[in-house]
Design a protein around this motif. Structure first.
Motif, PDB file in Angstrom:
ATOM      1  N   ASP A   1       9.148 -19.817  48.371  1.00 46.52           N
ATOM      2  CA  ASP A   1       9.497 -18.647  47.563  1.00 46.52           C
ATOM      3  C   ASP A   1       8.679 -17.422  47.967  1.00 46.52           C
ATOM      4  O   ASP A   1       9.214 -16.307  48.030  1.00 46.52           O
ATOM      5  CB  ASP A   1       9.272 -18.946  46.074  1.00 46.52           C
ATOM      6  CG  ASP A   1      10.352 -19.848  45.493  1.00 46.52           C
ATOM      7  OD1 ASP A   1      11.304 -20.190  46.219  1.00 46.52           O
ATOM      8  OD2 ASP A   1      10.245 -20.204  44.305  1.00 46.52           O
ATOM      9  N   VAL A   2       7.394 -17.617  48.232  1.00 43.60           N
ATOM     10  CA  VAL A   2       6.554 -16.496  48.671  1.00 43.60           C
ATOM     11  C   VAL A   2       7.047 -15.969  50.016  1.00 43.60           C
ATOM     12  O   VAL A   2       7.153 -14.755  50.232  1.00 43.60           O
ATOM     13  CB  VAL A   2       5.073 -16.913  48.755  1.00 43.60           C
ATOM     14  CG1 VAL A   2       4.249 -15.851  49.481  1.00 43.60           C
ATOM     15  CG2 VAL A   2       4.516 -17.141  47.356  1.00 43.60           C
TER      16      VAL A   2
ATOM     17  N   ASP B   1       4.949 -15.436  58.260  1.00 50.86           N
ATOM     18  CA  ASP B   1       4.512 -16.815  57.998  1.00 50.86           C
ATOM     19  C   ASP B   1       3.029 -16.842  57.634  1.00 50.86           C
ATOM     20  O   ASP B   1       2.622 -17.495  56.659  1.00 50.86           O
ATOM     21  CB  ASP B   1       4.741 -17.692  59.233  1.00 50.86           C
ATOM     22  CG  ASP B   1       6.213 -17.949  59.515  1.00 50.86           C
ATOM     23  OD1 ASP B   1       7.039 -17.746  58.598  1.00 50.86           O
ATOM     24  OD2 ASP B   1       6.527 -18.342  60.652  1.00 50.86           O
ATOM     25  N   ASP B   2       2.220 -16.138  58.433  1.00 45.48           N
ATOM     26  CA  ASP B   2       0.775 -16.100  58.184  1.00 45.48           C
ATOM     27  C   ASP B   2       0.466 -15.463  56.840  1.00 45.48           C
ATOM     28  O   ASP B   2      -0.411 -15.931  56.090  1.00 45.48           O
ATOM     29  CB  ASP B   2       0.064 -15.330  59.297  1.00 45.48           C
ATOM     30  CG  ASP B   2       0.087 -16.061  60.634  1.00 45.48           C
ATOM     31  OD1 ASP B   2       0.389 -17.274  60.631  1.00 45.48           O
ATOM     32  OD2 ASP B   2      -0.189 -15.421  61.661  1.00 45.48           O
ATOM     33  N   LEU B   3       1.163 -14.380  56.519  1.00 42.15           N
ATOM     34  CA  LEU B   3       0.940 -13.692  55.253  1.00 42.15           C
ATOM     35  C   LEU B   3       1.310 -14.584  54.077  1.00 42.15           C
ATOM     36  O   LEU B   3       0.596 -14.624  53.064  1.00 42.15           O
ATOM     37  CB  LEU B   3       1.761 -12.403  55.214  1.00 42.15           C
ATOM     38  CG  LEU B   3       1.614 -11.527  53.966  1.00 42.15           C
ATOM     39  CD1 LEU B   3       0.162 -11.148  53.723  1.00 42.15           C
ATOM     40  CD2 LEU B   3       2.476 -10.270  54.103  1.00 42.15           C
ATOM     41  N   ALA B   4       2.400 -15.342  54.205  1.00 45.24           N
ATOM     42  CA  ALA B   4       2.805 -16.252  53.134  1.00 45.24           C
ATOM     43  C   ALA B   4       1.767 -17.344  52.920  1.00 45.24           C
ATOM     44  O   ALA B   4       1.408 -17.678  51.783  1.00 45.24           O
ATOM     45  CB  ALA B   4       4.170 -16.867  53.454  1.00 45.24           C
ATOM     46  N   ARG B   5       1.259 -17.913  54.007  1.00 48.38           N
ATOM     47  CA  ARG B   5       0.240 -18.950  53.879  1.00 48.38           C
ATOM     48  C   ARG B   5      -1.026 -18.395  53.223  1.00 48.38           C
ATOM     49  O   ARG B   5      -1.644 -19.042  52.364  1.00 48.38           O
ATOM     50  CB  ARG B   5      -0.085 -19.550  55.249  1.00 48.38           C
ATOM     51  CG  ARG B   5       0.922 -20.560  55.736  1.00 48.38           C
ATOM     52  CD  ARG B   5       0.428 -21.309  56.961  1.00 48.38           C
ATOM     53  NE  ARG B   5       0.421 -20.428  58.138  1.00 48.38           N
ATOM     54  CZ  ARG B   5       1.424 -20.325  58.991  1.00 48.38           C
ATOM     55  NH1 ARG B   5       2.532 -21.028  58.788  1.00 48.38           N
ATOM     56  NH2 ARG B   5       1.347 -19.531  60.043  1.00 48.38           N
ATOM     57  N   ALA B   6      -1.432 -17.205  53.628  1.00 50.65           N
ATOM     58  CA  ALA B   6      -2.630 -16.598  53.051  1.00 50.65           C
ATOM     59  C   ALA B   6      -2.444 -16.304  51.573  1.00 50.65           C
ATOM     60  O   ALA B   6      -3.356 -16.516  50.753  1.00 50.65           O
ATOM     61  CB  ALA B   6      -2.975 -15.305  53.809  1.00 50.65           C
ATOM     62  N   ALA B   7      -1.263 -15.802  51.188  1.00 52.22           N
ATOM     63  CA  ALA B   7      -1.004 -15.502  49.784  1.00 52.22           C
ATOM     64  C   ALA B   7      -1.005 -16.764  48.937  1.00 52.22           C
ATOM     65  O   ALA B   7      -1.598 -16.791  47.843  1.00 52.22           O
ATOM     66  CB  ALA B   7       0.344 -14.768  49.649  1.00 52.22           C
TER      67      ALA B   7
END
Length: 215
Positions: A100-101, A200-206
């Motif tokens: 979802d993020v 992808d990286d931003l979603a994982r970090a969030a």
């Protein structure tokens, strides 16, 4: 004006309304030319320097044609911003917090790449500090719908046990929209690794930041 299938067309283009007997008929092609001219004029000179004269000249019409449709340049701009609303965009529903993020990031990135966001909204945000009507329109057209989508994301994640009750929706938007706005609107730089990898990286970090509070 640039169009995008994910964004609604300007209000005047959505439905054809019957003209009352005796009323002046406003040509739709002229209306659309004026809207396009407003967008171009805003991008070129900014809200403060924009004028009805400049809009009319760019649209190839007389000032009267503009005033028949809108009372002032403020109402022209509010119409443009209202047409650029995220209402109706698909809310993330992938079945997982990360999914979802990631989907929300995709939606917001698409919105921020739109010319209204990249060329017009930053200038209007400055004007919104001095003009409550502009601030209210931006909030209603852009910020409130984003908040609603993020609230649904949090609600679903809480129901799945991935986030605790009381998770701050504003925190979700800070973690997701903030970096995107900085990259796409302020810096306007392409990520070295490409947009898909960057998102992808931003979603994982969030997700890591959101779930770290429950550990």
């Amino acid at each position: 004006m640039t169009t995008d299938p994910h964004f609604p067309p300007p209000a005047g283009a959505r439905t054809a309304k019957r003209t009352p007997a005796g009323a002046a008929v406003l040509r739709e092609d002229v209306t659309e030319a004026i809207r396009a001219a407003v967008f171009a004029e805003l991008a070129a000179v900014g809200y403060a320097r924009m004028s009805i004269e400049g809009i009319a000249r760019r649209a190839g019409v007389g000032k009267t044609a503009v005033y028949r449709r809108w009372r002032s340049k403020l109402h022209l701009v509010l119409d443009l911003v209202s047409a650029f609303a995220v209402d109706g965009l698909p809310a993330p529903a992938t079945g997982s917090l990360y999914g979802d993020v990631r989907a929300l990031i995709e939606v917001l990135a698409r919105a921020l790449r739109h010319p209204v966001a990249s060329q017009v909204i930053p200038d209007l945000l400055v004007e919104a500090v001095r003009n409550p009507e502009i601030a209210q329109t931006i909030r209603a057209a852009l910020l409130d719908p984003q908040h609603g989508i993020a609230a649904g994301l949090v609600r679903d994640a809480v129901a799945r046990g991935e986030l605790p009750e009381g998770t701050d929706v504003e925190r979700v938007l800070d973690l997701v929209a903030g970096p995107l706005y900085w990259r796409l609107v302020v810096m306007r730089t392409e990520p070295a690794q490409g947009y898909d990898t960057h998102m992808d990286d931003l979603a994982r970090a969030a997700v890591a930041a959101l779930t770290a509070r429950t550990a």
